[in-house]
Enzyme design. Structure first.
Site, PDB file in Angstrom:
ATOM      1  N   GLY A  60       9.750  -0.448  10.807  1.00 35.48           N
ATOM      2  CA  GLY A  60       8.603   0.288  10.306  1.00 35.48           C
ATOM      3  C   GLY A  60       7.449   0.474  11.260  1.00 35.48           C
ATOM      4  O   GLY A  60       6.339   0.818  10.828  1.00 35.48           O
TER       5      GLY A  60
ATOM      6  N   HIS B  99       1.292   6.958  14.892  1.00 37.97           N
ATOM      7  CA  HIS B  99       0.871   7.937  13.886  1.00 37.97           C
ATOM      8  C   HIS B  99      -0.645   8.095  13.896  1.00 37.97           C
ATOM      9  O   HIS B  99      -1.398   7.232  14.385  1.00 37.97           O
ATOM     10  CB  HIS B  99       1.369   7.557  12.483  1.00 37.97           C
ATOM     11  CG  HIS B  99       0.748   6.326  11.906  1.00 37.97           C
ATOM     12  ND1 HIS B  99      -0.473   6.311  11.280  1.00 37.97           N
ATOM     13  CD2 HIS B  99       1.217   5.042  11.849  1.00 37.97           C
ATOM     14  CE1 HIS B  99      -0.741   5.088  10.849  1.00 37.97           C
ATOM     15  NE2 HIS B  99       0.269   4.297  11.188  1.00 37.97           N
TER      16      HIS B  99
ATOM     17  N   CYS C  48       1.707  -0.685  13.565  1.00 35.28           N
ATOM     18  CA  CYS C  48       1.892   0.631  14.167  1.00 35.28           C
ATOM     19  C   CYS C  48       0.903   0.858  15.307  1.00 35.28           C
ATOM     20  O   CYS C  48      -0.058   0.111  15.477  1.00 35.28           O
ATOM     21  CB  CYS C  48       1.713   1.728  13.119  1.00 35.28           C
ATOM     22  SG  CYS C  48       3.010   1.742  11.851  1.00 35.28           S
TER      23      CYS C  48
ATOM     24  N   ASN D 100      -1.835   3.129  16.114  1.00 37.68           N
ATOM     25  CA  ASN D 100      -2.743   4.083  15.488  1.00 37.68           C
ATOM     26  C   ASN D 100      -3.455   4.917  16.542  1.00 37.68           C
ATOM     27  O   ASN D 100      -3.970   4.376  17.532  1.00 37.68           O
ATOM     28  CB  ASN D 100      -3.798   3.358  14.663  1.00 37.68           C
ATOM     29  CG  ASN D 100      -3.273   2.828  13.334  1.00 37.68           C
ATOM     30  OD1 ASN D 100      -4.040   2.271  12.551  1.00 37.68           O
ATOM     31  ND2 ASN D 100      -1.982   2.972  13.071  1.00 37.68           N
TER      32      ASN D 100
ATOM     33  N   TYR E 124       0.848  -1.194   0.000  1.00 39.52           N
ATOM     34  CA  TYR E 124       0.000   0.000   0.000  1.00 39.52           C
ATOM     35  C   TYR E 124       0.885   1.246   0.000  1.00 39.52           C
ATOM     36  O   TYR E 124       2.061   1.208   0.378  1.00 39.52           O
ATOM     37  CB  TYR E 124      -0.921   0.015   1.224  1.00 39.52           C
ATOM     38  CG  TYR E 124      -0.205  -0.071   2.556  1.00 39.52           C
ATOM     39  CD1 TYR E 124       0.198   1.083   3.229  1.00 39.52           C
ATOM     40  CD2 TYR E 124       0.074  -1.308   3.149  1.00 39.52           C
ATOM     41  CE1 TYR E 124       0.860   1.012   4.434  1.00 39.52           C
ATOM     42  CE2 TYR E 124       0.740  -1.389   4.351  1.00 39.52           C
ATOM     43  CZ  TYR E 124       1.131  -0.222   5.008  1.00 39.52           C
ATOM     44  OH  TYR E 124       1.790  -0.304   6.197  1.00 39.52           O
TER      45      TYR E 124
END
Length: 423
Positions: free
Chosen positions: A331, A335, A353, A355, A317
């Site tokens: 990675g 965020h 991540c 979120n 993506y």
């Protein structure tokens, strides 16, 4: 009050020796450069010219030996002193000016404040005074080597004046791998000064990188200065340190983030008090977030996550991201993810991540610094050491194993608040 956390001196440890010929010269120096007569009294006179007893103290310069040539520009003055209550060292450059330096805590060596000039002649004088008040002296004149062609660059991730989080490790890199048998010599030339004083140690993460962290997170609003005195230091295979390095930084307020997968919440504590609780969505089962203690590595107000090369056209993506804070080299970021705000606090849907909402992402971005720590708990995957600045993902007992110099615990704190314990 400023306290220097020097690396402990290894008792009985290896000293890189000079050539056999220089050692012989040093033995000769014992007789030739130590004050005192052969019979313990001849050669000494009082103010009236009468014979006087030789001083009780005795001193001998071991390195550099008298008339030594090609001495590394990093050299210190190593000596032995007996029956001495006070020992002083004076080093003069070719013009006769005194060179600044510091006597080691063990009282057996003295190190100039910086690398000496290449191809220059210096004279060292060591004076030992016993309880009789009579000084004994030893001198050694030596010449430093010519400037070497092969020099190793030393660099710091941090720069002067930076303000960083309480989890920030001090990171020093070398332009060439440092052989194992030279790392202890180099580490003994690496000092950290923190105000207030805090126990810590250097840890080699690779042959080209060494980091320092305190035993606990840095104390909020500390000042930290670190120095690598590597100019002219032999670093193996004919290579020498290019220059010394000194960096002064400041530690900001304590901001610690904790994420619990069970509750899907992030707790943010500032200076020990919880100031915000934030709903999060972590990595889904196929791409779980890592459990462990990480720190913020970099902050990107706007960026693009592009995984087509890594995951291929079917799973990859390309997405625009706001308020990104990197946690791992692999990675994982904190965020803003407006597309998952409906799941934040209840369901994990990310690719690993942390979120958060746009509003919470903006708040975090405005309040965090590089080096602020975050601990994620309860996920299916453990954080791999080395995947980011994972210095705090190791216990203190594990961390000290990475030191090239044996660890000696700091002395117990003194009852006198003006006395700082030395590790």
């Amino acid at each position: 009050m400023r306290a220097v956390q020097d690396q402990p001196t290894r008792r009985g440890g290896r000293r890189r020796a000079l050539a056999a010929g220089l050692l012989a010269a040093a033995l000769t120096l014992t007789a030739g450069c130590t004050s005192g007569g052969d019979d313990g009294s001849s050669g000494w006179r009082d103010g009236d010219g009468n014979a006087a007893p030789a001083p009780k103290a005795a001193v001998t310069i071991v390195e550099p030996a008298a008339d030594a040539k090609d001495v590394p520009a990093s050299t210190g003055i190593t000596f032995t002193a007996k029956e001495s209550r006070e020992t002083t060292v004076e080093l003069k450059d070719p013009s006769g000016a005194a060179v600044e330096g510091t006597l080691a805590a063990d009282g057996g060596s003295w190190l100039p404040s910086g690398a000496l000039e290449y191809g220059a002649t210096y004279t060292a004088t060591v004076t030992a005074t016993g309880d009789d008040g009579r000084p004994a002296t030893a001198t050694s004149t030596f010449t430093t080597m010519a400037k070497p062609e092969k020099q190793v660059r030393i660099s710091s991730f941090l720069g002067d004046g930076q303000v960083v989080g309480v989890g920030m490790p001090l990171i020093v890199k070398f332009g060439r791998a440092i052989p194992e048998d030279h790392r202890d010599d180099l580490q003994r030339r690496m000092t950290v000064t923190a105000t207030p004083a805090q126990e810590g140690i250097w840890h080699w993460v690779s042959p080209t990188e060494v980091r320092y962290r305190p035993k606990e997170f840095w104390k909020a609003n500390s000042t930290v200065s670190y120095r690598v005195q590597a100019g002219g230091l032999p670093l193996g295979d004919g290579w020498y340190g290019r220059s010394d390095l000194t960096v002064d930084v400041k530690i900001g307020p304590s901001l610690v983030m904790t994420v619990d997968n069970r509750t899907k919440r992030m707790t943010v504590a500032k200076d020990g008090k919880v100031v915000k609780t934030i709903p999060v969505s972590l990595g889904k089962k196929s791409t779980p977030s890592s459990s462990g203690t990480m720190v913020v590595i970099e902050k990107l107000r706007k960026t693009v996550f592009d995984t087509y090369e890594e995951l291929g056209p079917e799973d990859g993506y390309r997405t625009k991201i706001d308020y990104a804070q990197r946690l791992t080299w692999g990675g994982e970021f904190i965020h803003a993810a407006p597309w998952s705000e409906g799941q934040q606090g209840s369901v994990n849907v990310s690719h690993g991540c942390v979120n958060v909402s746009m509003a919470n992402g903006a708040w975090l971005f405005a309040n965090t610094r590089i080096g602020d720590p975050i601990t994620v708990k309860g996920t299916e995957r453990k954080l791999q050491n080395g995947n980011g600045w994972t210095d705090w993902n190791m216990s203190w007992e594990e961390y000290v194993k990475g030191s090239a110099v044996p660890y000696e615990p700091a002395a117990a704190e003194s009852a006198d608040p003006d006395v700082t314990p030395t590790p």
